[in-house]
Design a protein around this motif. Sequence first.
Motif, PDB file in Angstrom:
ATOM      1  N   ILE A 456      31.331  21.203   5.828  1.00 22.59           N
ATOM      2  CA  ILE A 456      31.440  21.601   3.887  1.00 22.59           C
ATOM      3  C   ILE A 456      29.808  22.568   3.515  1.00 22.59           C
ATOM      4  CG2 ILE A 456      29.184  19.920   2.277  1.00 22.59           C
ATOM      5  CD1 ILE A 456      30.649  17.323   4.061  1.00 22.59           C
ATOM      6  N   THR A 457      28.538  22.108   4.178  1.00 24.48           N
ATOM      7  CA  THR A 457      28.045  23.772   3.761  1.00 24.48           C
ATOM      8  C   THR A 457      28.021  25.131   4.376  1.00 24.48           C
ATOM      9  OG1 THR A 457      25.523  23.997   4.100  1.00 24.48           O
ATOM     10  CG2 THR A 457      26.247  23.598   5.562  1.00 24.48           C
ATOM     11  N   GLU A 458      29.144  25.767   5.308  1.00 20.37           N
ATOM     12  CA  GLU A 458      29.066  26.616   6.409  1.00 20.37           C
ATOM     13  C   GLU A 458      30.144  27.152   5.496  1.00 20.37           C
ATOM     14  OE1 GLU A 458      28.360  26.168  10.331  1.00 20.37           O
ATOM     15  OE2 GLU A 458      26.731  25.905  10.413  1.00 20.37           O
ATOM     16  N   GLU A 459      31.877  26.219   5.539  1.00 19.89           N
ATOM     17  CA  GLU A 459      32.867  26.980   5.324  1.00 19.89           C
ATOM     18  C   GLU A 459      33.042  26.129   3.999  1.00 19.89           C
ATOM     19  OE1 GLU A 459      35.649  26.463   8.591  1.00 19.89           O
ATOM     20  OE2 GLU A 459      34.505  25.640   9.823  1.00 19.89           O
ATOM     21  N   ALA A 460      33.147  25.119   3.318  1.00 19.25           N
ATOM     22  CA  ALA A 460      33.532  24.085   2.485  1.00 19.25           C
ATOM     23  C   ALA A 460      33.376  25.349   1.200  1.00 19.25           C
ATOM     24  CB  ALA A 460      33.568  23.080   2.366  1.00 19.25           C
ATOM     25  N   PHE A 461      32.112  25.571   1.484  1.00 22.72           N
ATOM     26  CA  PHE A 461      30.724  25.719   0.257  1.00 22.72           C
ATOM     27  C   PHE A 461      30.404  27.809   0.571  1.00 22.72           C
ATOM     28  CE2 PHE A 461      30.806  21.293  -1.221  1.00 22.72           C
ATOM     29  CZ  PHE A 461      31.512  21.396  -1.925  1.00 22.72           C
ATOM     30  N   GLY A 462      31.083  27.941   1.617  1.00 25.21           N
ATOM     31  CA  GLY A 462      30.179  29.546   1.450  1.00 25.21           C
ATOM     32  C   GLY A 462      28.626  29.303   2.250  1.00 25.21           C
ATOM     33  N   GLY A 463      28.295  28.794   2.939  1.00 22.48           N
ATOM     34  CA  GLY A 463      26.553  28.711   3.588  1.00 22.48           C
ATOM     35  C   GLY A 463      25.631  28.863   2.255  1.00 22.48           C
ATOM     36  N   CYS A 464      26.065  27.744   0.829  1.00 23.84           N
ATOM     37  CA  CYS A 464      25.171  27.600   0.013  1.00 23.84           C
ATOM     38  C   CYS A 464      24.787  26.175   0.748  1.00 23.84           C
ATOM     39  CB  CYS A 464      26.087  26.656  -0.568  1.00 23.84           C
ATOM     40  SG  CYS A 464      24.998  26.961  -2.749  1.00 23.84           S
ATOM     41  N   PRO A 497      23.691  25.193   6.341  1.00 24.52           N
ATOM     42  CA  PRO A 497      23.871  25.656   7.237  1.00 24.52           C
ATOM     43  C   PRO A 497      23.711  25.864   8.813  1.00 24.52           C
ATOM     44  CG  PRO A 497      23.998  27.218   5.077  1.00 24.52           C
ATOM     45  CD  PRO A 497      22.874  25.767   4.951  1.00 24.52           C
ATOM     46  N   ARG A 498      23.766  26.515   9.710  1.00 29.90           N
ATOM     47  CA  ARG A 498      23.517  26.440  11.354  1.00 29.90           C
ATOM     48  C   ARG A 498      22.982  25.057  11.908  1.00 29.90           C
ATOM     49  NH1 ARG A 498      19.868  28.133  15.139  1.00 29.90           N
ATOM     50  NH2 ARG A 498      21.281  29.808  16.477  1.00 29.90           N
ATOM     51  N   VAL A 499      22.868  24.047  10.852  1.00 26.52           N
ATOM     52  CA  VAL A 499      21.830  23.006  11.406  1.00 26.52           C
ATOM     53  C   VAL A 499      22.426  21.714  10.871  1.00 26.52           C
ATOM     54  CG1 VAL A 499      19.508  21.210  11.512  1.00 26.52           C
ATOM     55  CG2 VAL A 499      19.604  23.813  11.416  1.00 26.52           C
ATOM     56  N   GLY A 500      22.995  21.663   9.967  1.00 24.24           N
ATOM     57  CA  GLY A 500      23.805  20.261   9.399  1.00 24.24           C
ATOM     58  C   GLY A 500      23.079  19.822   8.530  1.00 24.24           C
ATOM     59  N   GLU A 501      22.574  18.701   8.970  1.00 22.60           N
ATOM     60  CA  GLU A 501      21.491  17.568   7.736  1.00 22.60           C
ATOM     61  C   GLU A 501      20.060  18.027   7.978  1.00 22.60           C
ATOM     62  OE1 GLU A 501      19.495  12.829   7.516  1.00 22.60           O
ATOM     63  OE2 GLU A 501      21.399  13.351   8.355  1.00 22.60           O
ATOM     64  N   LEU A 502      19.347  18.208   7.211  1.00 24.81           N
ATOM     65  CA  LEU A 502      18.141  18.901   7.714  1.00 24.81           C
ATOM     66  C   LEU A 502      17.306  17.460   6.770  1.00 24.81           C
ATOM     67  CD1 LEU A 502      15.804  20.719   8.339  1.00 24.81           C
ATOM     68  CD2 LEU A 502      16.156  22.378   6.439  1.00 24.81           C
ATOM     69  N   ILE A 503      17.453  17.095   5.588  1.00 30.69           N
ATOM     70  CA  ILE A 503      16.158  16.274   5.043  1.00 30.69           C
ATOM     71  C   ILE A 503      17.191  14.807   4.353  1.00 30.69           C
ATOM     72  CG2 ILE A 503      14.985  15.973   2.586  1.00 30.69           C
ATOM     73  CD1 ILE A 503      14.587  18.992   2.046  1.00 30.69           C
ATOM     74  N   GLY A 549      12.764  15.813   9.368  1.00 30.79           N
ATOM     75  CA  GLY A 549      12.399  16.993  10.598  1.00 30.79           C
ATOM     76  C   GLY A 549      11.312  17.823  11.028  1.00 30.79           C
ATOM     77  N   PHE A 550      10.137  18.398  11.109  1.00 26.94           N
ATOM     78  CA  PHE A 550       9.189  19.481  11.147  1.00 26.94           C
ATOM     79  C   PHE A 550       9.934  20.212  12.235  1.00 26.94           C
ATOM     80  CE2 PHE A 550       5.970  22.028  11.487  1.00 26.94           C
ATOM     81  CZ  PHE A 550       6.508  22.088  10.470  1.00 26.94           C
ATOM     82  N   GLN A 555      13.858  24.405  13.847  1.00 23.15           N
ATOM     83  CA  GLN A 555      14.704  25.686  13.849  1.00 23.15           C
ATOM     84  C   GLN A 555      15.569  26.091  12.668  1.00 23.15           C
ATOM     85  OE1 GLN A 555      17.159  21.781  15.777  1.00 23.15           O
ATOM     86  NE2 GLN A 555      17.854  23.607  17.513  1.00 23.15           N
ATOM     87  N   PHE A 556      15.673  25.452  12.590  1.00 22.16           N
ATOM     88  CA  PHE A 556      15.881  26.403  11.178  1.00 22.16           C
ATOM     89  C   PHE A 556      15.773  27.915  10.624  1.00 22.16           C
ATOM     90  CE2 PHE A 556      16.447  26.432   6.051  1.00 22.16           C
ATOM     91  CZ  PHE A 556      17.419  26.875   5.571  1.00 22.16           C
ATOM     92  N   ALA A 557      14.547  27.789  10.513  1.00 26.53           N
ATOM     93  CA  ALA A 557      13.394  28.674   9.939  1.00 26.53           C
ATOM     94  C   ALA A 557      13.295  29.974  10.960  1.00 26.53           C
ATOM     95  CB  ALA A 557      12.468  28.293   9.388  1.00 26.53           C
ATOM     96  N   THR A 558      13.492  29.543  12.756  1.00 30.75           N
ATOM     97  CA  THR A 558      13.754  30.180  13.428  1.00 30.75           C
ATOM     98  C   THR A 558      15.159  31.106  14.144  1.00 30.75           C
ATOM     99  OG1 THR A 558      13.469  29.033  15.420  1.00 30.75           O
ATOM    100  CG2 THR A 558      11.362  29.635  13.840  1.00 30.75           C
ATOM    101  N   GLY A 559      15.870  30.207  13.807  1.00 34.40           N
ATOM    102  CA  GLY A 559      17.342  29.690  14.584  1.00 34.40           C
ATOM    103  C   GLY A 559      17.316  29.708  16.029  1.00 34.40           C
ATOM    104  N   ILE A 560      16.117  29.063  16.325  1.00 27.81           N
ATOM    105  CA  ILE A 560      16.050  28.674  18.139  1.00 27.81           C
ATOM    106  C   ILE A 560      17.483  27.649  17.704  1.00 27.81           C
ATOM    107  CG2 ILE A 560      14.810  27.188  19.054  1.00 27.81           C
ATOM    108  CD1 ILE A 560      13.774  29.951  19.170  1.00 27.81           C
TER     109      ILE A 560
END
Length: 578
Positions: A456-464, A497-503, A549-550, A555-560
């Motif tokens: 949904i976030t990466e493809e359907a909405f182009g990274g938004c 993007p890249r994580v999925g659910e963050l909040i 989850g901190f 992960q989201f901020a570093t790409g780890i």
Amino acid sequence: MAAAALGPATSLRLNSGSTFRLLSFYPKSNRNYLPEILKTITKPHATPPKFHHFFQLSGLPRRRFFCSVISGALQSNESAKVGFLEKEKSEVGNRVGEFRKKLKIADIKGGPDEGLDLVGKTIVVMGWVRTLRVQSSVTFVEVNDGSCLSNMQCVMGLEAEGYDQVESGLITTGASILVQGTVVESQGSKQKVELKVNKIVLIGKSDPSYPIQKKRVSREFLRTKAHLRPRTNTFGAVARVRNALAYATHKFFQENGFVWVSSPIITASDCEGAGEQFCVTTLIPGSQEVANSPVDRIPKTKDGLIDWSQDFFGKPAFLTVSGQLNAETYATALSDVYTFGPTFRAENSNTSRHLAEFWMIEPELAFADLTDDMACATAYLQYVVRHILENCKEDMEFFNTWIEKGIIDRLTGVAEKDFVQLTYTDAVELLLKAKKKFEFPVEWGCDLQSEHERYITEEAFGGCPVIIRDYPKDIKAFYMRQNDDGKTVAAMDMLVPRVGELIGGSQREERLEYLEDRLDELKLNKESFWWYLDLRRYGSVPHAGFGLGFERLVQFATGIENIRDAIPFPRVPGSAEF
């Protein structure tokens, strides 16, 4: 300001009121030199600011260098500690010396001139040896103190005081050292300045078995060396960005009028109702007795069940899975609050996305609905992302080069783009129409999986970033406010993007009768939630909040990729090392 008080701590340093324990290092015949030594050591700070030449011991006989004395003390296991690292015990009645921030490599190289403004100045650098290259007439020592990614290149000739420690092989990769020298323009292209060494002092030797050498090692291996992995570029950078995210978190909420609440670690309630909690009990013998403790020593009732009345708290207790319920109690008194602390899940998931111990950020807003909640979550995420992009540039460039190419552009998009919201029902329809085969089938009422969220976030909405709202109540927790349709609750998940659910967040159920019915429906013990229900009896208000989850944020901020690399000491099934 409260945020300033929560800023990163700095190390103690010696100042004009400090002395060194040098007396035991010199023969009695040399005691007459001591007053001159102390005058030199305790003189006021010279340029650059906050540093003085406390190792200039010109009054000593040349037959014994200060660094040689220290090295000898380290090798001979003398009972006396290394003098320059230990403050003299204050005499009775003397005032405590002034605390001063220590000059670090980040201060030297982090300015707009990258250290060129310090050319010609004499400074002291303390840190750990990353690399050491000995050539015929010159030696290059790369020193890092953890304050930034960059090392300080120290160039040392044969005439430098303490060079004998390099020649003898005492100073090796991993050793801690002190270097005094003059800042000069670098002849190399990797840095603007370097340090021309006048003096080098070995503080702590490094055994030849030191496992982190110049050659690259895998992150899997480094997880077995979690006590040493912060000395690598990757984990040093992760630690600094994690610190910046924590600071920005407190700063955002403090600036917006929130009050930080310390939620309890031990609790008798299960916020999520999933039952995946760690039990806290004293019925099992302590650590010194556990090896030889028979099972029948656990007290039981007449029915053969565990007698919890004899436990420490008089009833079952657990490590918390969330501070949300406690935050709600303070939100109904202080209006806007947040918690930021460790939480625990006894979920037997040995994956790259799960931890048994992790940190949660959980704000709670009184007099607020789901729309307010989504707005707060969006503003928070954009704030902390902007903070690291502006304040962790060197580390972010490192991640962009070595961990995830394009991460800076991805994060910039999150900080600048408008977030999209859609209902769960619309999201399911979008997934059903997708020309992609998912591992987990999609139908209304299913819990969306990571593959669905990322599509949904990466493809359907182009990274938004996308916020999905109004989920089926059957897949959500008891405390979420029921919508008028009777089938959904006022819940939201923020997908990135890249994580999925963050909040994940929701408007809380403020109506007593609805909340009691929901507890009965899920067969949860209402007596355990008596205090939570009281909040609905005495001045209940609409309120909402979210949880983050901190480590997912790190992960989201570093790409780890692996969440075990986003926390200093990961706790996972089968592993509680360090």
